[in-house]
Each structure stands twice: as C-alpha cells, then as structure tokens.
Design a protein around this motif. Structure first.
Motif, short mmCIF file in Angstrom:
data_model
loop_
_atom_site.label_atom_id
_atom_site.label_comp_id
_atom_site.label_asym_id
_atom_site.label_seq_id
_atom_site.Cartn_x
_atom_site.Cartn_y
_atom_site.Cartn_z
N GLU A 107 12.27 25.11 28.36
CA GLU A 107 13.44 25.40 29.19
C GLU A 107 13.06 25.42 30.67
OE1 GLU A 107 16.21 25.03 28.08
OE2 GLU A 107 16.15 25.51 25.94
N GLU A 165 23.57 25.48 20.22
CA GLU A 165 22.73 25.21 21.39
C GLU A 165 22.76 23.73 21.73
OE1 GLU A 165 18.44 25.64 21.48
OE2 GLU A 165 18.60 25.08 23.59
N GLU A 209 15.77 18.54 22.88
CA GLU A 209 16.94 19.15 22.25
C GLU A 209 17.52 18.33 21.10
OE1 GLU A 209 18.12 22.12 23.14
OE2 GLU A 209 17.33 22.46 25.13
FE LIG Z 1 17.81 24.47 25.15
#
Ligand SMILES: [Fe+2]
Ligand SMILES: [Fe+2]
Length: 248
Positions: free
Chosen positions: A99, A155, A188
């Motif tokens: 992140e 997410e 992701e």
């Molecule tokens: Fe993320």
C-alpha cells in the motif's frame, strides 16, 4: 453444506458493479479530463492509498491510516511468538508495504500534474469515500464473520478501475498514470478471488449467504458512487438508479 458454488455466486453478484467502476473510469479518460479533474481524482487516490484499511476507525494522532497500521505493527512486535504468528505478521507487513508503494506511485503522478512537490494537505478524502469507509466500518465492527468476509471482498472493486487506467496511453500524464496503475493492478488483481474463496468458507447456512451477499452489494454500490465522484460524475443519477435496480 450445500453443493452451491458460493464463491462464484458472490463474484457474480459483485461483478456488475465492478464493471460499472471500469466503465466510469473509461468514460473519465475518454473525455480528456481537465487539469482540475486530474487533480481531484489523484488527490482522492493518494488519500485512499494512505488510508487503505477497510473500515478503518479514527486516525487522530497519526499522519494517516498507514501510519496507524505501521505503528500497530511495531507495537505488536512484543507479541511475536506470544500469540501472534510470524506468518500473519509478515503478511500484514507485506500488505502495508504494498500500500505504501501504491501511495508513492500515485503521489508521483499527482506531483507531475501539479508541477510542484506535494504537501500533506494534497491528499483529500471526498464525501462518497468517507461514506464508504463508514459503511464498511459498521460491517467490520458487527461481530458477524459473514459481514467481515464480505468487506474483504470489496477491497479494490475487483481491481477494475486500476485495470482500465493501466491501459492508458497517448500522452505524458496517461503514460505516467498507466505505469503507476500497473503497479497497483499487479498487487490487487487477484485479491477478490482469494477473498471470495475465504468468504465462501465462512458460509454455514442460506441465511449466512444472503446476509453476506446483501452487504457485498450495498458496499459495491457505494464503491461505484465513490468512483463516480472521484471521476467528476461521468455516470448520471438515472444510470446509477438503473444499475442498482437491475442488479440488487
Ligand atoms: Fe489495496
Ligand atoms: Fe492500494
């Protein structure tokens, strides 16, 4: 256990909304955004990467959510081999480091667009994103493993907006943005598959599945609102209403 494929049913329930996020993203870029629209989008994107935890609580006393997460990890060093497993600790460290990298790559593009170094005030949370976080926090704090598992699945919205933006080309901003989005998409893109598998494992009854699916859809709708706002509303309220009516 039933022989239903809950994993796939959950993915199918969310997919129309992930597709809508992709659509909103494509529309934004195809309409040749103004500098101000780029700044609005990227300021919000920087904020989101600095506060990446799903349904995080207040971050007072910290620079941002990532700071709070890393501080928590530092504090948990004392619990290593006293209840906290090395592997869980490592996984969290790696996720937060990813992140942080997402923040770095998006911040670099914003800096390029602004033509000056960033300040901490350049990360801006937009109202629909604040609402999204609050909705997620209620679910995360519910004590219901089905709702928590549903939140994990939300997410990144199937990484669809990152995927679209990673395909941009044709200009200096577009090329820089595509390179940044490739980094995020790489990290992701498979999250939702793992999250859906884990969510399916939590389901013990028909009611569990219904609760989970409802929460997944509610958050996915709010995610589309968040994206639409971030991209200066390429989708009309009428289209939004229609999308919800068709897929809820
Ligand atoms: Fe993320
Ligand atoms: Fe991220």
């Amino acid at each position: 256990m039933s022989d239903r494929n809950y994993r796939q049913e959950l993915i199918d329930a969310a997919m129309p909304f992930w597709d809508a996020e992709a659509d909103v993203t494509r529309r934004f870029f195809s309409r040749k955004p103004s500098r101000d629209q780029y700044v609005k989008y990227l300021s919000a994107a920087v904020y989101k990467e600095l506060n990446p935890v799903i349904g995080y609580g207040p971050t007072e006393g910290y620079a941002n959510g990532l700071h709070m997460e890393f501080q928590g990890l530092v504090d948990r060093f004392k619990q290593l081999d006293r209840g906290i497993t090395r592997r869980n600790f490592l996984a969290r460290l790696e996720m937060m480091t990813e992140e942080f990298e997402h923040y770095v790559v998006v911040a670099e593009v914003l800096e390029f667009v602004l033509g000056r170094p960033l300040t901490p005030d350049d990360a801006v949370q937009l109202p629909e994103d604040a609402k999204l976080n609050e909705m997620r926090r209620v679910n995360m704090d519910s004590g219901d493993p089905c709702l928590v598992a549903a939140m994990e699945m939300t997410e990144g919205g199937g990484a669809s907006a990152f995927r679209e933006a990673s395909r941009l080309s044709g200009g200096e901003i577009e090329d820089r943005l595509a390179a940044a989005m490739k980094v995020i998409h790489r990290d992701e893109e498979n999250h939702y598959l793992n999250a859906a598998r884990e969510a399916a494992e939590v389901i013990g009854s028909e009611d569990d599945f219904d609760r989970m699916k409802r929460a997944l859809i509610d958050i996915s709708i709010q995610r589309v609102r968040m994206r639409n706002e971030m991209f200066s509303h390429p989708m009309s309220e009428a289209e939004m209403t229609e999308l919800i009516a068709r897929n809820r």
